[in-house]
Each structure stands twice: as structure tokens, then as C-alpha cells.
Design an enzyme around this catalytic site. Structure first.
Site, PDB file in Angstrom:
ATOM      1  CB  CYS A 201      -1.062  -0.035   1.469  1.00 55.14           C
ATOM      2  SG  CYS A 201      -2.110   1.690   1.059  1.00 55.14           S
TER       3      CYS A 201
ATOM      4  CD  GLU B  81      -1.375  -2.895  -5.162  1.00 61.05           C
ATOM      5  OE1 GLU B  81      -1.048  -2.435  -6.065  1.00 61.05           O
ATOM      6  OE2 GLU B  81      -1.099  -1.742  -3.493  1.00 61.05           O
TER       7      GLU B  81
END
Length: 205
Positions: free
Chosen positions: A2, A108
Site C-alpha cells: 500500500c 492499487e
């Protein structure tokens, strides 16, 4: 992993949601931002659970030398759940310096051949939520790292190279993450992927 989050909710709204009675007065939501910019972001720390503070993304351990600090901060944006108790940069923090990063979502990318398809991930209810993190204080500045776990099926599809995801905590788990009395076993039990049914994913331009 992340490396990019979205923070758009004002602090007064976060304070209501998290029952915080102290907030910084000099913070403006950043919107979409990369961890490699090392922004200051709203956090609730284990030692002050009713206060929203601003910590810098990219954990620098207290023992770090100044000439290595910037390099370390780039390497510690995330902390893997399967090595967080062993790695020197993280092992002092996971037991006694846990925190919540307050976000609206994260980003993402799915890889298909040479193409990278961007996704925006939130909770299914669209409300702000917490990512489980650890922190350290270096030269008076609190710095943090987002804990990551193996991916749930949704994130396996999206993050199809590394198959990882940030530690998304349910509202019930948030306060447990801050509990100073948790054992190592209990901390490990919390570091699990969130049920994909609790998430929402959308392809963005």
C-alpha cells in the site's frame, strides 16, 4: 502493498466518528497522495486513543542515523505481518507503538501484460476507515508504517503480482489494535485480511 491512499474527510468529522476530543488545527485533507511524498496524515496512537495526531508516513526507528533516515523512510512505508516481529526497524514498535491511519480509501493496480489498471478501494459503506499501523518517534517526529497482510480473494485479483493488501480493520477491531495489553498471539490474530464482502473496488481513469 500500500503506497497510495486517499484522505478527504475533514478532521472534525473524523473526530466525531472516532470519538476524539483533541485534533490538530493545522491540517488540510490531502486527497490522493503517495507514501513516497512522506506526508503528514491523521493517526490515532496507542498511547493517546482520544486524540487525532499527525504522523509522517515512512517509519524511521528511533535508533536510525541521520544519514540513513531518508533511505529508511522509503523502505518502511509498509511492514509485512509475517516479519514485523523480527525486522529491526519494526520489532520495537509492533508490541507497544501501534496506531490507526484514518483514510477514505487506497489505490492499487492490476497488471495485465504491459498494462496497469488502477483501482480505488474503500469499505462497502463508503465511510472513512482505519488501516492498522505501527509507529516510532525519530528526533521528535512520529513516523509510521502501514501493516500489510496476505490478500483476500478480491485483492488477489487486483494486486495480482504481490498479492498483498493493507491491514484494513473493522470498526470492532480498531480499538483492539490500540489495546496495550494485547499479547503477541492476539496481535497476530488481528493481522488478517478483511473479508472481501466488506470492501468495494472500482476501476478509475
Amino acid at each position: 502493498m500500500c503506497y497510495s491512499i486517499n484522505a478527504i474527510t475533514e478532521l472534525n468529522e473524523l473526530a466525531k466518528l472516532y470519538k476524539a476530543d483533541q485534533v490538530p488545527d493545522d491540517y488540510k485533507p490531502t486527497g490522493k497522495i503517495s507514501g513516497f511524498a512522506h506526508p503528514l496524515l491523521p493517526v490515532i496512537a496507542q498511547d493517546s486513543p482520544r486524540e487525532i495526531q499527525l504522523f509522517r508516513w515512512g517509519l524511521i526507528p528511533a535508533w536510525a542515523k541521520e544519514d540513513k533516515a531518508a533511505e529508511l523512510a522509503n523502505m518502511t512505508l509498509n511492514a509485512r505481518e509475517d516479519s514485523v516481529f523480527e525486522k529491526p526497524s519494526f520489532r520495537d514498535s509492533i508490541g507497544a507503538q501501534r496506531c490507526l491511519l484514518l483514510v477514505d480509501g487506497f489505490y492499487e493496480w492490476r497488471h495485465e501484460g504491459k498494462a496497469k489498471i488502477p483501482y480505488y478501494l474503500t469499505l462497502a459503506d463508503g465511510k472513512p476507515f482505519s488501516l492498522g499501523c505501527i509507529y516510532s518517534v525519530w528526533k521528535g517526529q512520529p513516523t509510521f508504517s502501514i501493516v500489510t497482510t496476505k490478500a483476500n480473494p478480491l485483492m488477489e485479483y487486483i494486486h495480482n503480482t504481490k498479492k498483498r493488501m493493507p491491514l484494513m480493520l473493522s470498526h470492532d477491531e480498531e480499538r483492539r489494535w490500540l489495546n496495550p495489553d494485547l499479547t503477541k498471539t492476539e496481535i497476530k490474530e488481528l493481522m488478517q485480511p478483511l473479508d472481501e464482502e466488506a470492501m468495494r473496488a472500482e476501476v478509475i481513469a
